[in-house]
Design a protein around this motif. Structure first.
Motif, PDB file in Angstrom:
ATOM      1  N   LEU A  16      50.650 102.939  64.454  1.00  0.00           N
ATOM      2  CA  LEU A  16      51.693 101.757  63.894  1.00  0.00           C
ATOM      3  C   LEU A  16      52.950 102.382  63.976  1.00  0.00           C
ATOM      4  N   LYS A  17      53.150 103.932  63.198  1.00  0.00           N
ATOM      5  CA  LYS A  17      54.111 104.791  63.293  1.00  0.00           C
ATOM      6  C   LYS A  17      54.725 104.840  64.515  1.00  0.00           C
ATOM      7  N   ASN A  18      53.520 105.268  65.455  1.00  0.00           N
ATOM      8  CA  ASN A  18      54.120 105.690  66.778  1.00  0.00           C
ATOM      9  C   ASN A  18      54.788 104.615  67.398  1.00  0.00           C
ATOM     10  N   TYR A  19      54.331 103.517  67.430  1.00  0.00           N
ATOM     11  CA  TYR A  19      55.000 102.321  68.046  1.00  0.00           C
ATOM     12  C   TYR A  19      56.183 101.666  67.354  1.00  0.00           C
ATOM     13  N   LYS A  20      56.346 101.738  65.988  1.00  0.00           N
ATOM     14  CA  LYS A  20      57.302 101.226  65.511  1.00  0.00           C
ATOM     15  C   LYS A  20      58.773 102.256  65.493  1.00  0.00           C
ATOM     16  N   LEU A  21      58.514 103.594  65.546  1.00  0.00           N
ATOM     17  CA  LEU A  21      59.377 104.655  65.152  1.00  0.00           C
ATOM     18  C   LEU A  21      59.816 105.121  66.268  1.00  0.00           C
ATOM     19  N   ARG A  22      59.151 105.079  67.723  1.00  0.00           N
ATOM     20  CA  ARG A  22      59.533 105.692  68.898  1.00  0.00           C
ATOM     21  C   ARG A  22      59.900 104.598  70.038  1.00  0.00           C
ATOM     22  N   ARG A  38      56.938 107.703  73.455  1.00  0.00           N
ATOM     23  CA  ARG A  38      55.327 107.293  73.198  1.00  0.00           C
ATOM     24  C   ARG A  38      54.808 107.893  74.606  1.00  0.00           C
TER      25      ARG A  38
END
Length: 258
Positions: free
Chosen positions: A143-149, A154
């Motif tokens: 979730l952090k990967n998708y929301k923050l990057r 990615r």
């Protein structure tokens, strides 16, 4: 199909089952059966209850989610790995569809038998808690990967992770079709192609399924790996105690995911 001694040894090596008492493990195996499935076989359906806990022994399985006529690949599983554990423990409908993407061998443990074993065997119940905690941590990382990057970050981190998993050499092989990879990274196939092209100045060369990283340090500057998101990154100081166990659990789970 009856479990052979070699199969029993492999299943016993699963982190989920290695802590179970001998009689618990024997009871689970007596009630379980081994099944071979062709490519494209649907094992579980999103929204339906699962009667079995599945253990992938050979082959590969795709986990997929759907909404409003859209679908997305959520994970690709490799042996040895379990799936639909949360659905079985809760006796609740599955949140994902599981489908084989090549000829696969799967161990199927009846859900009610497994739940009873968890109630009675403290070692198994703690292993289930660890497994589910590792899965939860994996979801938070994703979730952090998708929301923050953005898409480039990615993809860059995915390539660095695959490089680490495949031995650290300059050339790696994409473990799935680019269409599936795009879905895993939350991109369209067209956006993935553009992202690969944009990574050219960072030393990324693509030849079919082979990707060569000629400037990994430069790529890492773009990716900015973070140990609290990426399993291929490391913390400046090694965490201790439960944090170490959680990290290692996440790494074991991630090793069976593409």
């Amino acid at each position: 199909m009856t479990l052979k001694p070699a199969d029993l040894l492999r299943v016993r090596q699963l982190p989920l089952l290695e802590a179970a008492q001998a009689d618990t493990f024997a009871r689970l195996c007596r009630s379980a059966f081994l099944q071979r499935f062709p490519r494209g076989a649907q094992l579980t359906a999103e929204g339906e209850s699962n009667d079995f806990l599945y253990v992938l022994l050979e082959g590969a399985v795709e986990l997929e989610g759907t909404w409003n006529d859209r679908d997305s690949t959520l994970a690709l599983l490799k042996p040895l790995s379990t799936f639909v554990l949360a659905s079985v423990i809760l006796d609740a409908p599955a949140l994902m569809t599981a489908r084989t993407i090549m000829r696969s061998q799967v161990l199927m443990i009846p859900g009610e038998t497994f739940r009873q074993a968890v109630r009675e065997d403290s070692g198994l119940s703690f292993a289930v808690a660890e497994e589910l905690s590792g899965c939860y941590s994996g979801v938070v990382r994703a979730l952090k990967n998708y929301k923050l990057r953005g898409a480039l970050e990615r993809l860059a981190n995915y390539l660095l992770a695959q490089q680490t998993r495949q031995g650290g050499g300059a050339t790696l092989k994409l473990p799935c079709q680019k269409r599936v990879l795009a879905s895993l990274l939350g991109m369209t196939p067209e956006n993935l192609s553009r992202a690969f092209a944009s990574l050219g100045p960072y030393g990324v060369k693509v030849d079919g399924a082979l990707v060569t990283l000629t400037r990994p340090a430069i790529l890492a500057r773009l990716a900015k790996p973070d140990a609290l998101i990426d399993n291929h990154a490391t913390l400046d100081s090694e965490p201790a105690g439960q944090a170490t166990r959680e990290r290692r659990r996440c790494e074991r789970i991630a090793a069976h995911l593409v």
